[in-house]
Design an enzyme around this catalytic site. Structure first.
Site, PDB file in Angstrom:
ATOM      1  N   GLY A 118     -35.983 -57.230 -28.158  1.00  0.00           N
ATOM      2  CA  GLY A 118     -36.150 -56.225 -29.198  1.00  0.00           C
ATOM      3  C   GLY A 118     -37.223 -56.549 -30.204  1.00  0.00           C
ATOM      4  CB  CYS A 119     -38.978 -59.524 -31.000  1.00  0.00           C
ATOM      5  SG  CYS A 119     -40.190 -60.201 -32.124  1.00  0.00           S
ATOM      6  N   GLY A 120     -41.071 -56.777 -31.354  1.00  0.00           N
ATOM      7  CA  GLY A 120     -42.415 -56.339 -31.058  1.00  0.00           C
ATOM      8  C   GLY A 120     -43.492 -57.197 -31.681  1.00  0.00           C
ATOM      9  CB  CYS A 122     -41.453 -62.280 -31.068  1.00  0.00           C
ATOM     10  SG  CYS A 122     -39.908 -61.589 -31.641  1.00  0.00           S
TER      11      CYS A 122
END
Length: 282
Positions: A118-120, A122
């Site tokens: 869910g990390c754009g 990171c």
């Protein structure tokens, strides 16, 4: 650009089957369920590891190209010279060969970290990498609101993996008067968009000729990625974030949220979404 696709039969599947207990009130039944998979995907540029992302192990050639463009690793699709996908026991390696000029710039980015599903953002080492300047969009696309509603109805049938698992996001590219042209799915919303952008560029389509639908919230990185390739309208089925709204306003992108059931909320640059009747503003 040379692309050598992976052998999906021997590699990581996009979903698994599992027997589960399904309860409804006091009633229980054993049923076969479909479970979405996510796998570590290592992007390696010119033999240098860059980032590991958790993604649905499908359409990874599209993902590599889209990620390379939207993260500023390359500026044009033809700067990606080849892509090879290797299935490993502990994950997947995507080896991307880019021009030496672009590789020289990449060496300074230092993003050798892991990106969660869910990390754009990171893997960025500093704020300048995370919040990158984005050029304004200048397209003159006009989208009737009825076409947005129609595309949303079409999209449900085009989400084949989500119909099985109920666990993945979709990114759809829609051309006015032609409907949905392409759809890509992934457990990560930003991965789905990168896959879609990669597919558009590999197919020789101009992203600015259509608009984007995301089955997720409209987060900052989605606006950034869309604007990077010139997309001028992004509609999401859930809410946008404040940072996404500010970026959309600054770049000239039309941002729509809560697009579902013949309803939507326009947050920025409403002139691109046309309505057949004038609304009554309460």
């Amino acid at each position: 650009m040379q692309t050598l696709p992976s052998n999906l039969e021997l590699g990581w599947p996009s979903y698994q089957q599992s027997t589960v207990e399904r309860w409804k009130g006091n009633s229980c039944s054993r049923q076969l369920d479909y479970i979405a998979e996510e796998a570590p995907v290592s992007l390696i540029y010119n033999n240098m590891p860059h980032v590991v992302m958790l993604a649905t192990p499908k359409d990874l050639e599209d993902f590599a190209l889209g990620f390379s463009i939207t993260e500023g690793i390359v500026q044009r699709a033809d700067e990606v010279l080849s892509t090879r996908v290797y299935q490993r026991s502990n994950g997947i390696e995507v080896r991307v060969k880019i021009t030496e000029q672009r590789f020289g710039c990449l060496a300074d980015k230092g993003r050798n970290l892991t990106g969660r599903t869910g990390c754009g953002l990171c893997g960025s080492n500093n704020l300048d990498q995370a919040i990158r300047p984005t050029n304004p969009v200048n397209g003159r696309l006009a989208v009737p609101a009825t076409e947005l509603c129609s595309a949303l109805d079409q999209l449900r049938e085009r989400q084949t993996l989500n119909q099985l698992t109920g666990a993945v996001h979709a990114a759809a590219w829609v051309v006015p008067e032609q409907g949905i042209q392409y759809v890509r799915e992934d457990v990560g919303r930003h991965n789905a968009l990168d896959k879609l952008i990669g597919l558009l560029l590999r197919s020789g389509r101009n992203p600015a000729d259509g608009f984007l639908i995301m089955t997720s919230r409209a987060s900052y990185e989605l606006v950034q990625k869309a604007a990077t390739v010139g997309i001028t309208l992004l509609a999401a089925i859930s809410a946008p974030t404040g940072l996404a709204i500010r970026l959309a306003e600054d770049t000239g992108l039309t941002l729509v949220g809560f697009a579902r059931n013949d309803q939507h909320v326009v947050y920025t640059h409403s002139e691109r979404l046309t309505h057949t009747t004038y609304p009554t503003l309460l």
